[in-house]
Design an enzyme around this catalytic site. Structure first.
Site, PDB file in Angstrom:
ATOM      1  N   HIS A  77       0.934  -1.259  -0.086  1.00 18.33           N
ATOM      2  CA  HIS A  77       0.151  -0.162  -0.039  1.00 18.33           C
ATOM      3  C   HIS A  77       0.997   1.298  -0.162  1.00 18.33           C
ATOM      4  CE1 HIS A  77      -3.584  -2.261   0.252  1.00 18.33           C
ATOM      5  NE2 HIS A  77      -3.301  -2.735   1.796  1.00 18.33           N
ATOM      6  N   ASP A 132      -2.572 -10.540  -2.261  1.00 16.61           N
ATOM      7  CA  ASP A 132      -2.996 -10.102  -1.010  1.00 16.61           C
ATOM      8  C   ASP A 132      -4.655  -9.680  -1.367  1.00 16.61           C
ATOM      9  OD1 ASP A 132      -2.155  -8.829   1.570  1.00 16.61           O
ATOM     10  OD2 ASP A 132      -3.788  -7.673   0.618  1.00 16.61           O
ATOM     11  N   HIS A 143      -6.290  -7.377  -0.292  1.00 16.29           N
ATOM     12  CA  HIS A 143      -6.541  -5.910  -0.881  1.00 16.29           C
ATOM     13  C   HIS A 143      -5.701  -5.395  -2.234  1.00 16.29           C
ATOM     14  CE1 HIS A 143      -6.880  -6.403   3.779  1.00 16.29           C
ATOM     15  NE2 HIS A 143      -7.905  -5.690   3.222  1.00 16.29           N
ATOM     16  N   ASP A 195      -4.495 -13.174   3.283  1.00 22.79           N
ATOM     17  CA  ASP A 195      -5.890 -12.674   3.689  1.00 22.79           C
ATOM     18  C   ASP A 195      -7.028 -12.719   3.092  1.00 22.79           C
ATOM     19  OD1 ASP A 195      -4.678 -10.706   2.100  1.00 22.79           O
ATOM     20  OD2 ASP A 195      -4.767  -8.965   3.454  1.00 22.79           O
TER      21      ASP A 195
END
Ligand SMILES: [Zn+2]
Length: 307
Positions: A123, A160, A162, A243
């Site tokens: 991120h 991931d 996200h 995740d």
């Protein structure tokens, strides 16, 4: 030739405060499970030329980060990106792990590598810390491959759950890098629609809804396989967040631990003829300790099969 696990002594010194999901135990639980494996080479992060940080991030950002670490207690870089005194070395060593992995492969010390470190990185943008990420580890590694080893085609697979807005931001106009992300959408951080394609069609986003099952995930994964065959990467990187697991408390995908073996196997089966097996993977998210440790172990099982 073998698979290496790169760890850092400082990963657990990065404290994020009581109740924060991105906690030191994450790395310890992954390492504990991987220690049961035979045939792994264990390496520690080494120091590296920190000017490589300035290819990925602005020098202004890097110096602001370096000044931000508290002498005691905690400090906030954004609403959920928290740092402690120990974060100073942990952030640099997380980047150092990927440099160490790349050098090890280029020096033929091992075939591929998984970096079990924190904080995560995907991120973090060129000039912005966010979402538990400070330096974009996988991006610094990718730019290191380009600058030091003159690679011209690197693929980053980010599984991931996200979207890796930071990695996309950094490589949006870089035709040497194919960034592929498969993620829950709409979801944090808000980016990652399929219309975000990069200047050279070098970004592929596969947004999937909450509740996505293994079957739906692997059906969608076919688009990734197709894109990899077209791009023919010389080196493969994984932003390995676990995740998307059904037990993860932060997201709503329904993958099993074994699915992370299958993601890795399918990807390597497609790319190994182009990369000659050169793969570096680094830990991103994953917030259920058991699920992420099991899933990381499955990911490494596939890495072991391809060397
Ligand atoms: Zn994540």
């Amino acid at each position: 030739m073998n698979t290496a696990i790169i760890t850092s002594d400082t990963s657990t010194d990065h404290l994020t405060g009581m109740g924060h999901p991105e906690k030191p135990d994450r790395v310890s639980s992954v390492i504990k499970v991987l220690k049961r494996q035979k045939n792994l080479i264990w390496n520690k992060t080494k120091k590296f030329d920190e000017s490589f940080l300035n290819i990925t991030h602005s020098s202004n950002y890097v110096s602001e980060v370096k000044k931000s670490f508290p002498k005691k207690g905690l400090n906030f870089l954004d609403g959920d990106t928290i740092i402690s005194p120990g974060s100073k070395n942990a952030t640099v060593d997380a980047v150092g792990s990927i440099i160490c992995a790349i050098d090890g492969i280029e020096n033929n010390n091992f075939k591929n590598a998984f970096c079990a470190v924190r904080p995560p990185g995907h991120h973090a943008e060129k000039e912005k810390a966010m979402g538990f990420c400070i330096y974009n580890n996988v991006a610094v590694g990718t730019n290191y491959l380009i600058k030091k080893y003159k690679y011209k085609k690197i693929a980053i697979i980010d599984f991931d759950v996200h979207h890796g807005n930071g990695t996309q931001d950094i490589f949006y106009e870089n035709e040497k890098v194919l960034y592929i992300s498969i993620h829950q959408y709409p979801f944090y951080p808000g980016t990652g629609s399929e219309n975000e394609r990069g200047k050279y069609s070098n970004i592929l986003n596969i947004p999937l809804p909450a509740g996505t099952s293994s079957k739906e995930y692997f059906d969608a994964y076919e688009d990734i396989i197709k894109k990899l065959k077209e791009f023919k990467p010389e080196f493969l990187m994984f932003s390995a967040g676990f995740d998307a697991h059904k037990d993860d408390p932060l997201a709503q995908f329904k993958l099993s631990s074994k699915d992370f073996y299958e993601i890795t196997r399918r990807t390597l089966l497609t790319t190994q003829k182009f990369t000659n097996g050169k793969v570096v993977s680094i830990l991103e998210g994953g917030y259920d300790l058991n699920a992420m440790a099991e899933s990381a172990n499955e990911h490494v099982n596939a890495l072991l099969e391809f060397n």
